[in-house]
Scaffold this motif. Structure first.
Motif, PDB file in Angstrom:
ATOM      1  N   GLY A   1       3.339  22.300   5.973  1.00 22.47           N
ATOM      2  CA  GLY A   1       3.420  20.871   5.676  1.00 22.47           C
ATOM      3  C   GLY A   1       2.237  20.413   4.826  1.00 22.47           C
ATOM      4  N   ILE A   2       2.449  19.346   4.067  1.00 19.51           N
ATOM      5  CA  ILE A   2       1.383  18.764   3.236  1.00 19.51           C
ATOM      6  C   ILE A   2       1.687  17.273   3.083  1.00 19.51           C
ATOM      7  CG2 ILE A   2       2.623  19.461   1.115  1.00 19.51           C
ATOM      8  CD1 ILE A   2      -0.144  19.696  -0.248  1.00 19.51           C
ATOM      9  N   TRP A   3       0.652  16.447   3.112  1.00 21.57           N
ATOM     10  CA  TRP A   3       0.857  14.998   2.938  1.00 21.57           C
ATOM     11  C   TRP A   3       0.801  14.624   1.464  1.00 21.57           C
ATOM     12  CZ3 TRP A   3       2.659  12.595   7.000  1.00 21.57           C
ATOM     13  CH2 TRP A   3       2.345  13.055   8.272  1.00 21.57           C
ATOM     14  N   LEU A   4       1.691  13.725   1.067  1.00 24.65           N
ATOM     15  CA  LEU A   4       1.678  13.190  -0.306  1.00 24.65           C
ATOM     16  C   LEU A   4       1.807  11.674  -0.227  1.00 24.65           C
ATOM     17  CD1 LEU A   4       3.963  15.731  -0.296  1.00 24.65           C
ATOM     18  CD2 LEU A   4       3.792  15.324  -2.749  1.00 24.65           C
ATOM     19  N   LYS A   5       1.186  11.007  -1.183  1.00 19.50           N
ATOM     20  CA  LYS A   5       1.430   9.566  -1.306  1.00 19.50           C
ATOM     21  C   LYS A   5       2.805   9.388  -1.941  1.00 19.50           C
ATOM     22  CE  LYS A   5      -2.017   6.941   0.156  1.00 19.50           C
ATOM     23  NZ  LYS A   5      -3.233   6.494  -0.507  1.00 19.50           N
TER      24      LYS A   5
ATOM     25  N   THR B   1      -0.520  11.649  -8.030  1.00 17.81           N
ATOM     26  CA  THR B   1      -0.353  11.139  -6.677  1.00 17.81           C
ATOM     27  C   THR B   1      -1.547  11.632  -5.864  1.00 17.81           C
ATOM     28  OG1 THR B   1       1.150  10.955  -4.799  1.00 17.81           O
ATOM     29  CG2 THR B   1       1.031  13.108  -5.856  1.00 17.81           C
ATOM     30  N   SER B   2      -1.589  11.367  -4.577  1.00 20.74           N
ATOM     31  CA  SER B   2      -2.630  11.957  -3.736  1.00 20.74           C
ATOM     32  C   SER B   2      -1.989  12.977  -2.830  1.00 20.74           C
ATOM     33  CB  SER B   2      -3.316  10.885  -2.894  1.00 20.74           C
ATOM     34  OG  SER B   2      -4.104  10.079  -3.715  1.00 20.74           O
ATOM     35  N   LEU B   3      -2.701  14.079  -2.618  1.00 25.65           N
ATOM     36  CA  LEU B   3      -2.282  15.101  -1.661  1.00 25.65           C
ATOM     37  C   LEU B   3      -3.341  15.126  -0.567  1.00 25.65           C
ATOM     38  CD1 LEU B   3      -1.326  18.027  -4.078  1.00 25.65           C
ATOM     39  CD2 LEU B   3       0.190  16.294  -3.096  1.00 25.65           C
TER      40      LEU B   3
ATOM     41  N   MET C   1       0.823  -1.204   0.000  1.00 23.20           N
ATOM     42  CA  MET C   1       0.000   0.000   0.000  1.00 23.20           C
ATOM     43  C   MET C   1       0.861   1.260   0.000  1.00 23.20           C
ATOM     44  SD  MET C   1      -3.513   0.563   2.092  1.00 23.20           S
ATOM     45  CE  MET C   1      -2.859   1.789   3.161  1.00 23.20           C
ATOM     46  N   ALA C   2       0.449   2.267  -0.739  1.00 26.73           N
ATOM     47  CA  ALA C   2       1.247   3.501  -0.819  1.00 26.73           C
ATOM     48  C   ALA C   2       1.307   4.173   0.561  1.00 26.73           C
ATOM     49  CB  ALA C   2       0.637   4.439  -1.847  1.00 26.73           C
ATOM     50  N   GLN C   3       2.479   4.690   0.872  1.00 19.70           N
ATOM     51  CA  GLN C   3       2.715   5.346   2.162  1.00 19.70           C
ATOM     52  C   GLN C   3       2.484   6.844   2.049  1.00 19.70           C
ATOM     53  OE1 GLN C   3       3.958   3.760   5.060  1.00 19.70           O
ATOM     54  NE2 GLN C   3       3.434   1.949   3.867  1.00 19.70           N
ATOM     55  N   TRP C   4       2.014   7.447   3.136  1.00 20.16           N
ATOM     56  CA  TRP C   4       1.952   8.915   3.188  1.00 20.16           C
ATOM     57  C   TRP C   4       3.293   9.448   3.684  1.00 20.16           C
ATOM     58  CZ3 TRP C   4      -1.697  11.560   0.923  1.00 20.16           C
ATOM     59  CH2 TRP C   4      -2.966  11.011   0.785  1.00 20.16           C
ATOM     60  N   ILE C   5       3.774  10.497   3.034  1.00 16.73           N
ATOM     61  CA  ILE C   5       4.978  11.170   3.535  1.00 16.73           C
ATOM     62  C   ILE C   5       4.677  12.659   3.660  1.00 16.73           C
ATOM     63  CG2 ILE C   5       6.669   9.524   2.610  1.00 16.73           C
ATOM     64  CD1 ILE C   5       7.126  11.580   0.314  1.00 16.73           C
TER      65      ILE C   5
END
Ligand SMILES: Cc1cc2nc3c(=O)[nH]c(=O)nc-3n(C[C@H](O)[C@H](O)[C@H](O)COP(=O)(O)OP(=O)(O)OC[C@H]3O[C@@H](n4cnc5c(N)ncnc54)[C@H](O)[C@@H]3O)c2cc1C
Length: 247
Positions: free
Chosen positions: A87-91, A37-39, A1-5
Motif C-alpha cells: 500500500g501507498i498513500w497518494l493525495k 501529487t504527494s506520496l 483540502m486534498a484527501q489522502w487515498i
C-alpha cells in the motif's frame, strides 16, 4: 483540502542503485500533464509525505513515478523497498503550474530536465496538446552516467511518431558517451553548443523553455537565458521561461 487515498503498488522497477520507478493503481482525480501529487508512507508511526511529478500522462494507467534515492532521504529510501501489492498513500488531487496551459503561444518548446526531472515532460509529451500547439519540441535530459539515461524506449516511440519535429539531446556529466554532451546544461546555453548539437536555435521570438529538477541547474540556466534576452514566464507578464525546482 486534498484527501489522502490508498493506492497499491503494481510494480517497482529498479533501474540502477539509486533510480527506480513505481507503477501504482489508485483512484486519483483527473490531473493535468506536468502536475505533481504527494506520496506518503507511515514511517516510525508518522506519515511522511513528499511531492512527486506524474511521469504517466493523464490517460495512462497504472500511474507511474520516477525516483532518485536521495542520500539519507527519509521517504525515497522507504519507497525503494516497496513491492507489488504494498500500500501507498497518494493525495487524490494534484497540484502545480508546470503545465502547458501556463505556456504562452510560441513555435518551439524546449524541455530541459536533470535526473528524475524528466518525469513531467514525459507526461506532457504523451498527450496530443504539445504536438497540436508547437512546431518543434526539443527534450534535453542531463544525467551523471549512461546508466541513468532511462526511458529511452519512450524517446524512441516519440521519434517514430513525430519524426523531425521531436529533437532529443542527452548530457552525461561523468562519462564520455558518444552522441551525448559531456557537461552541464547552463554552460552550453551560454556558448550555443546545445543549439548546435540539436540543430535548433533558441530565439526570443520563437522559443519557450521549461526547466525542471536540480535547482542549481535551473538557477544557472535562468541566469544565462536572461542574459540572452529571455524572461521569466509569469501569469501577469508572460515570458519565455517556466520552472519547477525539485528541492
Ligand atoms: C514539485 C516537485 C516534484 C517532485 N518530483 C519528484 C520526482 O518525480 N521524483 C523524485 O525523485 N523527486 C521528486 N521531487 C523531490 C521529492 O519531493 C523529495 O524531495 C525527494 O524524493 C527526497 O525525499 P526524501 O525524504 O527521500 O529526502 P529528504 O530527507 O527530504 O532529502 C531531500 C534532499 O534530497 C535531495 N533530492 C531531493 N530530490 C531529489 C531528486 N529528485 N534527485 C536528486 N536529489 C534529490 C536534495 O539534496 C534534497 O535536499 C519533487 C519535488 C517537488 C517540489
Amino acid at each position: 483540502m486534498a484527501q489522502w487515498i490508498e493506492g497499491r503498488v503494481v510494480e517497482n522497477v529498479h533501474w540502477t542503485e539509486n533510480l527506480f520507478s513505481l507503477k501504482i493503481d489508485a483512484d486519483v482525480d483527473d490531473f493535468t500533464a506536468g502536475q505533481f501529487t504527494s506520496l506518503a508512507l507511515e514511517i516510525d508511526g508518522e506519515r511522511v509525505a513528499r511531492p512527486y511529478s506524474y511521469l504517466s500522462s493523464p490517460q495512462q494507467r497504472p500511474l507511474e513515478f520516477f525516483f532518485y534515492t536521495a542520500t539519507d532521504g527519509v521517504l525515497s529510501n522507504a519507497l525503494v523497498k516497496l513491492e507489488a501489492g504494498d500500500g501507498i498513500w497518494l493525495k487524490q488531487q494534484s497540484n502545480g503550474f508546470f503545465v502547458l496551459g501556463e505556456i504562452p503561444e510560441c513555435k518551439d518548446l524546449w524541455m530541459l530536465g536533470t535526473g528524475t526531472g524528466i518525469a513531467p515532460f514525459f507526461s506532457i509529451l504523451n498527450t496530443d496538446e504539445p504536438w497540436q500547439r508547437f512546431e518543434n519540441i526539443a527534450l534535453v535530459h542531463a544525467v551523471r552516467t549512461l546508466a541513468d539515461l532511462r526511458y529511452q524506449e519512450v524517446i524512441d516511440d516519440l521519434k517514430e511518431k513525430y519524426g523531425d519535429r521531436f529533437l532529443f539531446q542527452a548530457y552525461v556529466s561523468r562519462e564520455l558517451v558518444e552522441g551525448t554532451i559531456n557537461g552541464h546544461i547552463p554552460i552550453t546555453l551560454e556558448d550555443g553548443s546545445l543549439e548546435e548539437q540539436v540543430g535548433l536555435k533558441l530565439d526570443v521570438d520563437r522559443s519557450h523553455i521549461m526547466l525542471c529538477g536540480n535547482p542549481d541547474m535551473v538557477k544557472d540556466a535562468v541566469e544565462t537565458l536572461k542574459e540572452r534576452g529571455f524572461t521569466k514566464n509569469r501569469r501577469r507578464t508572460p515570458g519565455h521561461i517556466t520552472i519547477e525546482n525539485y528541492w
